[in-house]
Write a protein that holds these residues in place. Structure first.
Motif, PDB file in Angstrom:
ATOM      1  N   ASP A 100     101.969  16.892  18.010  1.00  0.00           N
ATOM      2  CA  ASP A 100     101.752  17.748  16.841  1.00  0.00           C
ATOM      3  C   ASP A 100     101.553  19.220  17.208  1.00  0.00           C
ATOM      4  O   ASP A 100     101.126  20.022  16.381  1.00  0.00           O
ATOM      5  CB  ASP A 100     100.544  17.254  16.047  1.00  0.00           C
ATOM      6  N   ALA A 101     101.879  19.601  18.442  1.00  0.00           N
ATOM      7  CA  ALA A 101     101.622  20.973  18.907  1.00  0.00           C
ATOM      8  C   ALA A 101     102.371  22.005  18.071  1.00  0.00           C
ATOM      9  O   ALA A 101     101.791  23.021  17.662  1.00  0.00           O
ATOM     10  CB  ALA A 101     102.006  21.110  20.382  1.00  0.00           C
ATOM     11  N   GLU A 102     103.637  21.755  17.776  1.00  0.00           N
ATOM     12  CA  GLU A 102     104.428  22.741  17.032  1.00  0.00           C
ATOM     13  C   GLU A 102     103.924  22.890  15.598  1.00  0.00           C
ATOM     14  O   GLU A 102     103.821  24.009  15.080  1.00  0.00           O
ATOM     15  CB  GLU A 102     105.911  22.355  17.052  1.00  0.00           C
ATOM     16  N   GLU A 103     103.618  21.773  14.947  1.00  0.00           N
ATOM     17  CA  GLU A 103     103.100  21.844  13.576  1.00  0.00           C
ATOM     18  C   GLU A 103     101.760  22.575  13.543  1.00  0.00           C
ATOM     19  O   GLU A 103     101.482  23.346  12.622  1.00  0.00           O
ATOM     20  CB  GLU A 103     102.957  20.442  12.989  1.00  0.00           C
ATOM     21  N   ASN A 104     100.923  22.338  14.554  1.00  0.00           N
ATOM     22  CA  ASN A 104      99.631  23.028  14.611  1.00  0.00           C
ATOM     23  C   ASN A 104      99.817  24.536  14.795  1.00  0.00           C
ATOM     24  O   ASN A 104      99.091  25.343  14.195  1.00  0.00           O
ATOM     25  CB  ASN A 104      98.780  22.468  15.761  1.00  0.00           C
ATOM     26  N   LEU A 105     100.806  24.906  15.615  1.00  0.00           N
ATOM     27  CA  LEU A 105     101.042  26.334  15.828  1.00  0.00           C
ATOM     28  C   LEU A 105     101.561  26.991  14.550  1.00  0.00           C
ATOM     29  O   LEU A 105     101.144  28.108  14.207  1.00  0.00           O
ATOM     30  CB  LEU A 105     102.048  26.549  16.960  1.00  0.00           C
ATOM     31  N   VAL A 106     102.442  26.320  13.832  1.00  0.00           N
ATOM     32  CA  VAL A 106     102.953  26.865  12.569  1.00  0.00           C
ATOM     33  C   VAL A 106     101.806  27.083  11.592  1.00  0.00           C
ATOM     34  O   VAL A 106     101.735  28.119  10.913  1.00  0.00           O
ATOM     35  CB  VAL A 106     104.019  25.928  11.968  1.00  0.00           C
ATOM     36  N   ALA A 107     100.892  26.133  11.512  1.00  0.00           N
ATOM     37  CA  ALA A 107      99.735  26.277  10.618  1.00  0.00           C
ATOM     38  C   ALA A 107      98.853  27.442  11.054  1.00  0.00           C
ATOM     39  O   ALA A 107      98.361  28.207  10.216  1.00  0.00           O
ATOM     40  CB  ALA A 107      98.939  24.977  10.590  1.00  0.00           C
ATOM     41  N   LEU A 108      98.653  27.590  12.380  1.00  0.00           N
ATOM     42  CA  LEU A 108      97.844  28.698  12.893  1.00  0.00           C
ATOM     43  C   LEU A 108      98.469  30.042  12.506  1.00  0.00           C
ATOM     44  O   LEU A 108      97.775  30.966  12.058  1.00  0.00           O
ATOM     45  CB  LEU A 108      97.722  28.581  14.415  1.00  0.00           C
ATOM     46  N   VAL A 109      99.789  30.151  12.665  1.00  0.00           N
ATOM     47  CA  VAL A 109     100.479  31.406  12.334  1.00  0.00           C
ATOM     48  C   VAL A 109     100.394  31.691  10.839  1.00  0.00           C
ATOM     49  O   VAL A 109     100.075  32.811  10.425  1.00  0.00           O
ATOM     50  CB  VAL A 109     101.946  31.356  12.799  1.00  0.00           C
ATOM     51  N   ASP A 110     100.665  30.681  10.021  1.00  0.00           N
ATOM     52  CA  ASP A 110     100.606  30.876   8.563  1.00  0.00           C
ATOM     53  C   ASP A 110      99.218  31.319   8.120  1.00  0.00           C
ATOM     54  O   ASP A 110      99.067  32.190   7.258  1.00  0.00           O
ATOM     55  CB  ASP A 110     100.988  29.586   7.836  1.00  0.00           C
ATOM     56  N   LEU A 111      98.204  30.704   8.714  1.00  0.00           N
ATOM     57  CA  LEU A 111      96.824  31.059   8.360  1.00  0.00           C
ATOM     58  C   LEU A 111      96.506  32.492   8.810  1.00  0.00           C
ATOM     59  O   LEU A 111      95.850  33.250   8.087  1.00  0.00           O
ATOM     60  CB  LEU A 111      95.856  30.068   9.007  1.00  0.00           C
ATOM     61  N   SER A 112      97.013  32.863   9.992  1.00  0.00           N
ATOM     62  CA  SER A 112      96.745  34.201  10.527  1.00  0.00           C
ATOM     63  C   SER A 112      97.448  35.288   9.733  1.00  0.00           C
ATOM     64  O   SER A 112      97.027  36.447   9.745  1.00  0.00           O
ATOM     65  CB  SER A 112      97.180  34.273  11.998  1.00  0.00           C
ATOM     66  N   ILE A 113      98.521  34.916   9.030  1.00  0.00           N
ATOM     67  CA  ILE A 113      99.198  35.886   8.164  1.00  0.00           C
ATOM     68  C   ILE A 113      98.353  36.150   6.918  1.00  0.00           C
ATOM     69  O   ILE A 113      98.351  37.258   6.373  1.00  0.00           O
ATOM     70  CB  ILE A 113     100.610  35.382   7.796  1.00  0.00           C
ATOM     71  N   HIS A 114      97.600  35.144   6.469  1.00  0.00           N
ATOM     72  CA  HIS A 114      96.672  35.341   5.339  1.00  0.00           C
ATOM     73  C   HIS A 114      95.481  36.206   5.750  1.00  0.00           C
ATOM     74  O   HIS A 114      94.908  36.914   4.913  1.00  0.00           O
ATOM     75  CB  HIS A 114      96.141  33.990   4.851  1.00  0.00           C
TER      76      HIS A 114
END
Length: 534
Positions: A454-468
């Protein structure tokens, strides 16, 4: 061979930006593209068809990405007002009175550098800055400044001062709309687009314009060939194919000969990277014919500008300057350690990193997706308190939460997220990686979350959250980022017959001493033919 970059922006029914899952988007692009190639180029020979599909599916060969790139804002410089006060720009910029060019807004540093080089030092330039970096202002402000000064000196007669060459009519059309808004309060400067779409007669042109835009053109917006032949515009937009016709046709001599043809000053080539190989040679010869017509081939009297978002990196700037020199037939330089003789402009971005790199540790990896789901639910009521509770439940130290001032206004949760995540070791590590260069999503995910499913999905979530996450509503996100997918076209198919049939999708002369042949395929039956010349 061509690389096509694909960027996606998604909107909901209300036109609001929605998060994009780059993993699913890339998978969809990859599947559709490979299915298209497999069905379009279907080989009758089953074994070769299998090899063809296997070649297509080699990871990273034809589809590369998703690649994550940080997009921090560009460094800023002086405003137009500052340059007016300094005496570099004309006072008549104030008469534009246009939202398209606010006088008090700070220019990007690379825009200011380009303006100073063109106006103060009479340099030709390659503006090699990224998409959305304001390349147009880098050449348009010097062009307008020149026209303003001619107006002030009472020598602004009809006739071309600036030629803007675009590879596609759509880009020229877009620029026309920009100039419509910019020059609507300044009727003294005329502009016109002369392409294959331009109507001959003014009546037909006005009817077409009204249908397209539901408004009348400006008085200084020349929309027909009839108008432009009678009073050539100060700024002429066209493409290189039409320029060829203009130079040949007697009806269009007015642009290059006679009383209206003695004031040429600027030639701008947009998307200059498209003019390579044979097309580049054709463009170079066309420009030489143009200069022979309007200047009797005298060098140094024109200011030449090329723009491109994808022409190369700093280590390529010497070759880029040489390319522009050969394309225009005018002097372009790149001398290391001599800013006065550097004619390639690059953008300067602010740092991705926080001011402080102090971290409090790592939360549980599920924190990012859980918080993201909360934001997507639009449960604004008590959003800040819910974020704090989830953060504590997912291993964010209570001391970190306690030190953050409660934000109760509608979007205060963005500042709360910023203050929590700015000390997250994973966020800081990703910032460091993106500060160096864009990253393959898979590589960055493994670097930050380890080799887990799940590393890639976790990174996508981290990036999306950091954009907020933002320190203030009008500030830059914690990680300003975008994703890229690169799709490569097939350059051909090749086959060796000995010791057994083997298919290649890149050009080769031989393998292990065995000759390789280019092949062609019958679209109807899939039969294979060897390509050759008699």
């Amino acid at each position: 061979m061509k690389n096509i970059r694909i960027n996606y922006i998604l909107f909901d029914k209300q036109g609001i930006n929605m998060p994009l899952n780059p993993i699913k988007a890339t998978h969809s692009i990859r599947k559709r593209y490979l299915d298209y190639l497999s069905t379009t180029f279907h080989l009758k020979d089953n074994d070769l068809q299998r090899q063809f599909r296997e070649n297509l599916e080699i990871p990273g060969k034809f589809i590369k990405g998703p690649i994550i790139e940080a997009t921090p804002p560009f460094e800023t410089g002086s405003s137009i007002n500052d340059l007016i006060d300094e005496g570099i720009l004309s006072e008549q910029f104030r008469d534009l009175n246009s939202d398209r060019m606010p006088l008090d807004r700070y220019l990007y540093q690379h825009q200011e550098t380009a303006i100073r080089k063109i106006i103060q030092h009479n340099r030709n330039l390659v503006v090699a800055t990224g998409t959305g970096s304001g390349k147009t202002e880098a050449f348009l402000i010097p062009i307008l400044n020149h026209l303003f000064k001619q107006k002030q000196d009472k020598i602004l007669t009809p006739g071309v001062r600036a030629l803007l060459l675009y590879p596609m009519n759509a880009l020229a059309n877009d620029q026309m709309m920009r100039m419509h808004e910019l020059l609507k309060n300044y009727p003294h400067i005329t502009f016109g687009r002369y392409t294959g779409e331009t109507e001959k007669r003014n009546e037909a042109a006005e009817s077409k314009y009204q249908k397209m835009y539901s408004k009348a053109p400006l008085k200084n917006e020349l929309i027909s060939r009839e108008q432009m032949r009678a009073n050539p515009p100060h700024i002429l937009l066209t493409n290189y194919a039409m320029l060829e016709y203009l130079l040949l046709r007697p009806h269009d001599n007015v642009f290059f000969d006679g009383e209206y043809a003695n004031n040429w000053k600027f030639i701008v080539i947009d998307e200059a990277h498209t003019y390579t190989g044979a097309k580049g040679i054709e463009m170079a010869m066309l420009l030489r014919r143009l200069k022979d017509r309007i200047l009797e081939s005298k060098s140094g009297r024109l200011r030449c500008v090329a723009t491109s978002a994808t022409i190369g990196n700093r280590e390529d700037f010497l070759r880029i300057a040489l390319f522009a020199d050969r394309l225009f037939g005018e002097k372009f330089e790149w001398i290391d350690n001599n800013e006065g003789r550097q004619d390639v402009i690059e953008a300067v971005r602010k740092s991705v990193m926080n001011i402080s790199n102090s971290t409090w540790g790592k939360p549980h990896k599920s924190l990012y997706s859980i918080l993201l789901n909360l934001l997507d639910s639009n449960q604004i009521s008590e959003m800040s308190s819910k974020i704090k509770q989830i953060a504590i439940d997912k291993d964010v130290p209570e001391a970190v939460i306690a030190n953050i001032k409660s934000e109760d206004y509608k979007e205060g949760y963005k500042q709360l997220l910023y203050n929590i995540l700015k000390g997250d070791q994973r966020v800081v590590k990703l910032q460091n990686l993106l500060e160096i260069k864009p990253q393959q999503l898979s590589d960055a995910a493994e670097n930050i979350f380890g080799n887990t499913p799940d590393a890639e999905e976790n990174l996508v979530a981290l990036v999306d959250l950091s954009i907020h996450a933002k320190p203030g509503l009008d500030d830059t996100p914690l990680i300003p980022a975008r994703y890229h997918v690169f799709v490569r076209a097939i350059e051909g198919a090749y086959i060796t017959l000995q010791p057994s049939k083997k298919l290649y999708l890149e050009r080769r002369e031989n393998v292990d001493g065995n000759k390789i042949f280019e092949i062609a395929i019958c679209r109807q039956c899939g039969s294979i033919y060897l390509v050759g010349e008699i």
